[in-house]
Design an enzyme around this catalytic site. Structure first.
Site, PDB file in Angstrom:
ATOM      1  N   GLU A 182       0.793  -1.229  -0.094  1.00 31.86           N
ATOM      2  CA  GLU A 182       0.001   0.154   0.218  1.00 31.86           C
ATOM      3  C   GLU A 182       0.949   1.303  -0.006  1.00 31.86           C
ATOM      4  OE1 GLU A 182      -3.324   0.139  -0.422  1.00 31.86           O
ATOM      5  OE2 GLU A 182      -3.410  -1.686  -0.502  1.00 31.86           O
TER       6      GLU A 182
ATOM      7  N   GLU B 220      -5.618   2.877   8.541  1.00 34.45           N
ATOM      8  CA  GLU B 220      -4.890   2.744   7.000  1.00 34.45           C
ATOM      9  C   GLU B 220      -4.986   1.242   6.982  1.00 34.45           C
ATOM     10  OE1 GLU B 220      -4.312   2.852   3.292  1.00 34.45           O
ATOM     11  OE2 GLU B 220      -4.472   4.574   4.427  1.00 34.45           O
TER      12      GLU B 220
ATOM     13  N   GLU C 140     -10.462  -3.198   1.926  1.00 29.08           N
ATOM     14  CA  GLU C 140     -10.554  -3.416   0.621  1.00 29.08           C
ATOM     15  C   GLU C 140     -10.023  -4.791   0.198  1.00 29.08           C
ATOM     16  OE1 GLU C 140      -7.124  -0.867  -0.322  1.00 29.08           O
ATOM     17  OE2 GLU C 140      -8.515   0.997  -0.243  1.00 29.08           O
TER      18      GLU C 140
ATOM     19  N   LYS D 147     -15.911   0.262   0.559  1.00 26.81           N
ATOM     20  CA  LYS D 147     -14.506   0.669   0.004  1.00 26.81           C
ATOM     21  C   LYS D 147     -14.546   2.280   0.118  1.00 26.81           C
ATOM     22  CE  LYS D 147     -12.456  -2.497  -2.884  1.00 26.81           C
ATOM     23  NZ  LYS D 147     -11.790  -2.648  -4.346  1.00 26.81           N
ATOM     24  N   ASP D 148     -15.479   3.050  -0.047  1.00 26.44           N
ATOM     25  CA  ASP D 148     -15.709   4.364   0.200  1.00 26.44           C
ATOM     26  C   ASP D 148     -15.672   4.860   1.664  1.00 26.44           C
ATOM     27  OD1 ASP D 148     -15.513   4.796  -2.598  1.00 26.44           O
ATOM     28  OD2 ASP D 148     -17.793   5.330  -2.655  1.00 26.44           O
TER      29      ASP D 148
END
Length: 135
Positions: free
Chosen positions: A34, A75, A82, A101-102
């Site tokens: 990521e 995070e 995700e 996800k949003d």
């Protein structure tokens, strides 16, 4: 193909060290995969260096470290969401998957905003004082 509960890594962790190794591997994975995590870690390190330069008080350190670690934890949670959505949808678009996800990304945005406010409250007065002393 169903996973056998005796497969390595799928049975309940019986030892603290094994659990710790899995947790460290998870942190390594999110850091490696990521880009945003790497950015958050970099910015956190920068903030810590600035904290040493300005000789923060203990309460200021607590706020700074809280903000940094909250961003990192959220995070990681965002990345988990995700990955779960991608796994469940087999990487195909699904409106509920998009919502999940949003929302997870929104949590990261809010937490990052909190961290920015903490950084501004801690560092702007110190920078302002230096500028006043210099001018």
């Amino acid at each position: 193909m169903p996973m056998d509960s005796k497969d390595k890594g799928t049975e309940k962790n019986k030892h603290f060290i094994t659990s710790l190794e899995f947790a460290i591997q998870g942190i390594r994975t999110v850091f490696k995969e990521e880009r945003n995590m790497r950015t958050h870690v970099f910015m956190g390190v920068v903030a810590i260096i600035i904290g040493f330069i300005f000789r923060l008080a203990i309460t200021e350190w607590l706020w700074l470290l809280l903000a940094i670690f909250l961003v990192l934890v959220v995070e990681i949670i965002n990345t988990v969401f995700e990955n779960v959505v991608d796994m469940v949808t087999d990487f195909h678009f699904h409106p509920i998957g998009k919502k999940v996800k949003d929302m997870a990304a929104g949590a990261v945005l809010l937490t990052t905003g909190f961290a920015v406010v903490v950084g501004l409250l801690l560092f702007v007065p110190k920078i302002w004082q230096i500028l006043k002393d210099f001018l």
